[in-house]
Design an enzyme around this catalytic site. Structure first.
Site, PDB file in Angstrom:
ATOM      1  N   CYS A 113      -1.116   5.661   9.397  1.00 49.45           N
ATOM      2  CA  CYS A 113      -1.462   4.381   8.767  1.00 49.45           C
ATOM      3  C   CYS A 113      -2.608   4.663   7.813  1.00 49.45           C
ATOM      4  O   CYS A 113      -2.632   5.701   7.161  1.00 49.45           O
ATOM      5  CB  CYS A 113      -1.802   3.335   9.824  1.00 49.45           C
ATOM      6  SG  CYS A 113      -3.180   3.809  10.911  1.00 49.45           S
ATOM      7  N   ARG A 148       0.840  -1.198   0.000  1.00 47.57           N
ATOM      8  CA  ARG A 148       0.000   0.000   0.000  1.00 47.57           C
ATOM      9  C   ARG A 148       0.875   1.249   0.000  1.00 47.57           C
ATOM     10  O   ARG A 148       0.590   2.221  -0.706  1.00 47.57           O
ATOM     11  CB  ARG A 148      -0.931   0.004   1.214  1.00 47.57           C
ATOM     12  CG  ARG A 148      -2.050  -1.018   1.145  1.00 47.57           C
ATOM     13  CD  ARG A 148      -3.008  -0.886   2.318  1.00 47.57           C
ATOM     14  NE  ARG A 148      -3.817   0.318   2.224  1.00 47.57           N
ATOM     15  CZ  ARG A 148      -4.580   0.780   3.203  1.00 47.57           C
ATOM     16  NH1 ARG A 148      -4.630   0.155   4.373  1.00 47.57           N
ATOM     17  NH2 ARG A 148      -5.300   1.881   3.036  1.00 47.57           N
TER      18      ARG A 148
END
Length: 279
Positions: free
Chosen positions: A230, A177
């Site tokens: 995150c 990601r």
């Protein structure tokens, strides 16, 4: 902080539960894309543990402007903490079934709001049951607590501060990601320019316990002030707990990628050229 101020082992917790001053136990089972945390709690949880709903009690409603898990309103968090039985004179232990990755959100929020004695059960319910310790089924209603929460005891940053951060800005998401190879939930793939990839999962051993202090120090070999983000400010709290256990204070960018990627004015980087120590 030190490791013993952040983590508690199953043996230490079992001894505490057998004593006169039982800790408040918070079961924070949650995982992205799953809704069976409460079912798992009802099937088996640590004796006396209260279920904590991450989506509704540890976060405000999601918006594109604030991200998927904005920090909850302080008054709402205080009401929830009192429902859980949190008091000024009782320690708190949070756990889950994923190595603390969701329980760390409760750990961080309560610390941020001034609760001093909050720890994570190292290894969670998996370590507890592996040790042959008892569990119980059904729900628990705690005696109401009286804690008074005051925000600001742990540092936070916003998007502008993340953009201008001078120090180590850690991206706690999975490496793919960060690199922009996949993006399963947020509108754009990639990472904040200049951020370092240090995936949260790398904080743990294969059995879901935190790495040793030595291994964590090697993993977080970064200089200057540290901030962490995150996807939405949940697993970043786990990274902050890991850092705290070795005495490193880190700020949370609570909006995280879910906020940043929803703002078309924010730049996005891809690739792995800025990756830090592999996780």
């Amino acid at each position: 902080m030190t490791r013993t101020q952040v983590l508690v082992t199953v043996d230490e917790l079992a001894a505490a539960l057998a004593g006169d001053e039982r800790p408040v136990l918070l079961d924070v089972r949650w995982a992205l894309g799953r809704s069976d945390g409460h079912d798992g709690y009802l099937a088996a949880h640590l004796p006396g543990a209260v279920y904590v709903d991450l989506e509704t009690e540890l976060a405000a409603p999601p918006t594109p402007q604030d991200g998927r898990h904005p920090l909850p309103d302080l008054a709402a968090l205080e009401a929830s903490a009192r429902r859980w039985g949190v008091r000024d004179d009782r320690p708190v232990v949070a756990y889950d079934a994923v190595g603390g990755m969701s329980a760390a959100r409760a750990w961080w929020l309560l610390r941020w709001a001034g609760v001093r004695d909050v720890r994570l059960l190292d290894g969670g319910i998996t370590a507890w049951t592996a040790a042959g310790l008892p569990v119980e089924a059904g729900g628990v209603t705690a005696e109401a607590g009286d804690v008074v929460l005051v925000a600001g005891h742990l540092p936070t940053i916003d998007a502008d501060e993340a953009a201008a951060w001078r120090g180590a800005l850690l991206d706690a998401r999975a490496a793919e990601r960060y690199a922009g190879e996949v993006e399963p939930i947020d509108p754009r793939a990639g990472h904040i320019p200049g951020a370092l990839s240090v995936p949260t999962a790398g904080n743990l051993t294969a059995d879901g316990r935190f790495l040793t202090d030595e291994a964590l120090r090697a993993r977080f070999d970064v200089a200057g002030p540290v901030a962490v983000y995150c996807g939405s400010g949940v697993t970043a709290a786990h990274e902050i707990a890991a850092l705290a256990s070795i005495g490193v204070e880190a700020a949370l960018y609570s909006g995280s990628w879910s906020q940043w990627s929803n703002d078309p004015e924010r730049p996005v980087a891809t690739g792995t050229t800025r990756a830090a120590t592999p996780g």
